[in-house]
Design a protein around this motif. Sequence first.
Motif, PDB file in Angstrom:
ATOM      1  N   LYS A 119       1.988 -15.197 -31.660  1.00  0.00           N
ATOM      2  CA  LYS A 119       2.719 -13.935 -31.437  1.00  0.00           C
ATOM      3  C   LYS A 119       4.030 -14.212 -30.701  1.00  0.00           C
ATOM      4  N   ARG A 147       8.115 -13.831 -31.780  1.00  0.00           N
ATOM      5  CA  ARG A 147       9.144 -13.159 -30.967  1.00  0.00           C
ATOM      6  C   ARG A 147      10.375 -14.046 -30.800  1.00  0.00           C
ATOM      7  N   TRP A 194      -0.529  -6.440 -32.504  1.00  0.00           N
ATOM      8  CA  TRP A 194       0.946  -6.430 -32.441  1.00  0.00           C
ATOM      9  C   TRP A 194       1.525  -7.035 -33.722  1.00  0.00           C
ATOM     10  N   GLU A 219       3.859  -5.057 -36.243  1.00  0.00           N
ATOM     11  CA  GLU A 219       5.249  -5.525 -36.352  1.00  0.00           C
ATOM     12  C   GLU A 219       5.597  -5.887 -37.793  1.00  0.00           C
ATOM     13  N   TYR A 220       4.599  -6.442 -38.539  1.00  0.00           N
ATOM     14  CA  TYR A 220       4.877  -6.904 -39.903  1.00  0.00           C
ATOM     15  C   TYR A 220       4.064  -6.113 -40.925  1.00  0.00           C
ATOM     16  N   ALA A 274       1.181   0.042 -32.508  1.00  0.00           N
ATOM     17  CA  ALA A 274       1.149  -0.552 -33.854  1.00  0.00           C
ATOM     18  C   ALA A 274       0.989   0.520 -34.928  1.00  0.00           C
ATOM     19  N   LYS A 323       4.213   2.370 -35.371  1.00  0.00           N
ATOM     20  CA  LYS A 323       5.137   1.539 -36.172  1.00  0.00           C
ATOM     21  C   LYS A 323       4.777   1.633 -37.668  1.00  0.00           C
ATOM     22  N   LEU A 363      11.202   0.996 -33.618  1.00  0.00           N
ATOM     23  CA  LEU A 363      11.454  -0.154 -34.480  1.00  0.00           C
ATOM     24  C   LEU A 363      12.747  -0.879 -34.113  1.00  0.00           C
ATOM     25  N   LYS A 372      14.025  -6.396 -31.130  1.00  0.00           N
ATOM     26  CA  LYS A 372      13.563  -6.842 -29.812  1.00  0.00           C
ATOM     27  C   LYS A 372      14.350  -8.058 -29.352  1.00  0.00           C
TER      28      LYS A 372
END
Length: 972
Positions: A432, A436, A467, A471-472, A504, A507, A559, A562
Amino acid sequence: MQEWANQLCENRQFGSKMTDSKYFTTTKKGEIFELKAELNSDKKEKKKEAVKKVIASMTVGKDVSALFPDVVNCMQTDNLELKKLVYLYLMNYAKSQPDMAIMAVNTFVKDCEDPNPLIRALAVRTMGCIRVDKITEYLCEPLRKCLKDEDPYVRKTAAVCVAKLHDINAQLVEDQGFLDTLKDLISDSNPMVVANAVAALSEIAESHPNSNLLDLNPQTINKLLTALNECTEWGQIFILDCLANYTPRDDRESQSICERVTPRLSHANSAVVLSAVKVLMKFMEMLPKDLDYYGTLLKKLAPPLVTLLSAEPELQYVALRNINLIVQRRPEILKHEMKVFFVKYNDPIYVKLEKLDIMIRLASQANIAQVLAELKEYATEVDVDFVRKAVRAIGRCAIKVEQSAERCVSTLLDLIQTKVNYVVQEAIVVIKDIFRKYPNKYESVIATLCENLDSLDEPEARAAMIWIVGEYAERIDNADELLESFLEGFHDESTQVQLQLLTAIVKLFLKKPTETQELVQQVLSLATQDSDNPDLRDRGYIYWRLLSTDPVAAKEVVLAEKPLISEETDLIEPTLLEELICHIGTLASVYHKPPSAFVEGSRGVQHKRLPGSAGSGESVESPDTGSAAGVSEAPPAVIPSQGDLLGDLLNLDLTPPTTTGPPPPSSGMQMGAMDLLGGGLDSLMGDESEPLGGDLGGSPAMGAGFGAPPAAMPASFTAPVSGGLDDLFDLGGGVGMPMGAYSPPKTVWLPAMKAKGLEISGTFARRAGVIQMEMTLTNKAMSVMTDFAIQFNRNSFGLAPAGPLQVLTPLSPNQSIEVTLPLNTVGPVMKMEPLNNLQVAVKNNIDVFYFSCQYPISMLFVEDGKMERQVFLATWKDIPNDNESQFQIKDCHLNSDAASNKLQGSNIFTIAKRTVEGQDMLYQSMKLTNGIWVLAELRVQAGNPNYTISLKCRAPEVSQCVFQSYEAVLKN
C-alpha cells in the motif's frame, strides 16, 4: 550497599587466610548480648571478630542498631581493617541514631589528621556518606583540610565528599567556600584529583542548572585535556562529559580538541569510547565540511563503533541504539560498514530488530542488492516479530531507493506466494505504501493481492487492502462485491478498518455511481446511525453532506491527488535528535527520549543543543543550519527544527495581510498552552464548558477555564479554607495607585552590517491591554528601501503580528523611522529555548533578513490576573511543592508598598500583605495570555536591599522568565 561492597572488597587484603563465610552462618538467640560483651573485650582480635559478626548480621538484614555505642567505641584503634568495618557500620546506622553519631565526630576530626593518607581518606569518605544534618557543620573544618591535603588520594576523595555534602546542605557548602576550592582543584597536578573535581562540580551543576560552576574557558579545557591521558577510565568519562558541555570559540579550537580526544576512541572501555564519540559528534558541527581533517575524522569514527558490536548482546544493544542516532545525524560515517549490521542466527531478538533498523537507514543504491538478499533471507526465519519487521524493511527499501522498487515489489510477491499468513499481511501493508510512493506503476499486482483477501485477519492488513480496493476500484471488476463482503461484519471491525471501509465505499460510489448507490447508503447509515464512535460518525456525516449538497465538490475532495509519502517516516525530530546526540552514552540515547521525559524532578535537566555549523554565526541568520547532516545523503527533516528558520520563515508569504481581525479571546489559546510545554500542562487543560478548575482533586484554579475571570470558581474553592496560611489574608496591605507598565529600553536587534544597511532596534511594550513591538528602522545603505513586511516564526506563546508593518513612505539613505507593530497571541505555538525567544523575518525591496530577540514575559501578563484571596490560598496549596522555585532579587531599594505599586503597573497584582518580624510578605498573582497562572510570595525586609521571591506555577518552565521580569520591573 555499593559503599559496603567497596569497603568489604578492600578489607580482603587485610583479612586472615580463612574465609569470612563463617560470620554469616550463626543463628543463635541472645546473640546481641554476646556481641556486646565481645565488642567491649580488651583483646583486639576478639573485638575485630565481633565487629565482623555485626557487619555480617547487618548485611543480611538483621537489626543491630542496639550495638551502636559499643561499635562506635571501637573506632579508637590503629587497626585499619577494624576502622573500616566500624565506619561501614556507622554509615548504615547514623541516620537512625543521629544523637549517637555525634559521638564519632571527634574521631573523624582526629582521623583527618592521621599520618596515614588511607585513614585520612577513609575518614573524609565516611563523613560524606553520613547524611545527618546535626553533624555536617562539625565536618567542615576536617573537609577543608583534606581538600588541601598533600596526598592526592585524600584530595580526590575530599572532592567527591563536597558533592555529597552539597546534596545534604547546599547552603552550607556555598557559605564555607568549598565550591571555590573545588574549582581550584581543576588545576591540580594529579589527573585523578582533576577528574574527581570535575565529577563533583558536574554533579552539583546538574542540580543548579543556572549556576555557572563549571566556567569552561580555553585554559581550563587545556588542563582537562592534559589530565585526560593519565586518568582512570571513569575519570576520563567525567572529563569527556564535561568537555561535551563546552562550546569552542571557532573551528580551529574545535579541531584542536578533536585531535586530542580522538585517541580515546581506541580505549577498551565502551563507556569511554561513547563519551569520546559524543564530544567528536558535537565539535564536528563546527568544522568546515571541505576541511581535510573533517574527512579523516569521519573515517576514524567508524572502527570504534564497529568494535562495540563484538561485545556481549546487552552492550551491543546499547551501542546499536547510539549508532542509530549517529546514523540519522551523519550516515556517511558508517556507509561502508553495512555488513557488520547483518543479523547473526544467535543474536537476541532485540539486537536483531535494532540491526534491521540501522540497515534500512544505511541502504543506498550502492548496497541495495546486498540488503535485499539479506532481507529476503530474514523473511523465512522462524521468529514472527523479526519476519514482520524484515518484510516491512523490504517495503521501506523500495520507498527509500527508487531504483530498487521493482526488485522489492517482486520480492514481496514471492513472499506472498509462500501463503504464510503473517508474511502475506505485512506484505500487503507495505505494498500500500509503495502504491502511494509510485502511483500508476505497480498496480498490475492488485489481482494477486485480491486472491489473499480471505486470509487477512489483522486490522492493519485489512485496512490496507480496503484502501487499495477503494483507490483502484475502476481497475477491479468486482470491487463492489469485495467491499460488500467486508461490510457484513462492519460493527465487529476495528475503528481503523471501519474508517477505511467508509472512505473506500464513498470513493467507489464517486467512480461508479449507478452500480453502488445502495452500498453507499448502507455504509453511511451504519457509520452515522448505528455507530457510537465519534470519529466514524463525524466522517460519515461529512461524506453524507458532501454527496447530498455538491457531488462535484465531493469528487474533488475525496478523489484528490494524494501527496507522495516521505522517504523516511520514522526519523527522530531534528531538535530532539540534536539533544539526544548531546546525551550519547547515557540512558537518554538508549530510550531515545530526552532526560526530562524520564528523570524525576526534571526541572534541573538542561536541554542541550549542538553548536551551529562552521562559519554560520548565529543559527537564526544562517541558511545552513537547517541541514541535518550537511551532506547530500542527509535524511530529510520530517519536522523543521526549532532553530531552523528556513523551515518556516523562508516559505512564508511576507506580503502585508489585507485584513486583520481583532485577536480572539484568550480562551482560544488552550491548545497553544498545551503545545508550548509539550504536554506538561495536561492537568491545566479543563473542558471549556466547565467552570475554572474542575474539581479540587483534578485540575485546580490554575488556568483551566482560560477565558473565565478568577471569580467564576466552583464552590469547593470559594468556601473558607481553614488552617495554614489563612490568617495572612486577614491582614490586607494598603496598595496605592499603580504606576505605568515597564517597557525595556530599545536595543539593536539587527545590525546594519548583517542586513545590507538596514538597522533595526526595538523593544516591547503593553499599552492599554495591547502588546506592541516598537521599532526604529534606520537606512544606512546608499539606496532607498521600500515594500517592508514582517513575519514571526512559531514561538512559545503564539505571538504574531496583528496587522501589516506600516512603513508608509520610502526609507531614504541615512533616514530613521519609528514604527509600532501591534501583536496578538493567536499564532502557531512551539516551545522555544529560552522560552521568551522570538525569531523574526523582515523583508524589503532588497532582501529578506532574519534576527532573534527576547521579549519580557511581563508584557504577556493580562489585566484580569488578580485572583480572589480564597482561590489564591486553595491554589497555592494545591500546586505541588516540586513546582516551587525560589530566587534572589539583589540591590533593590524600594519598600514593599512602592514595590507593589510598581509591579501592579505591569499586571502583577498583590492579593494580600502581612508583616512578620519586620519582614513584609506580599502575596501576588499574574495570568499569562495563554491562561497560565503564576503565584508569587515576595519577601521585603526593611533596610535589606535583597528580596526573596518564591514562584509557584503548574508550568514551572515559565518561572525563570517571570523572575527576570520581576527583576527588570523593580530595578527600572
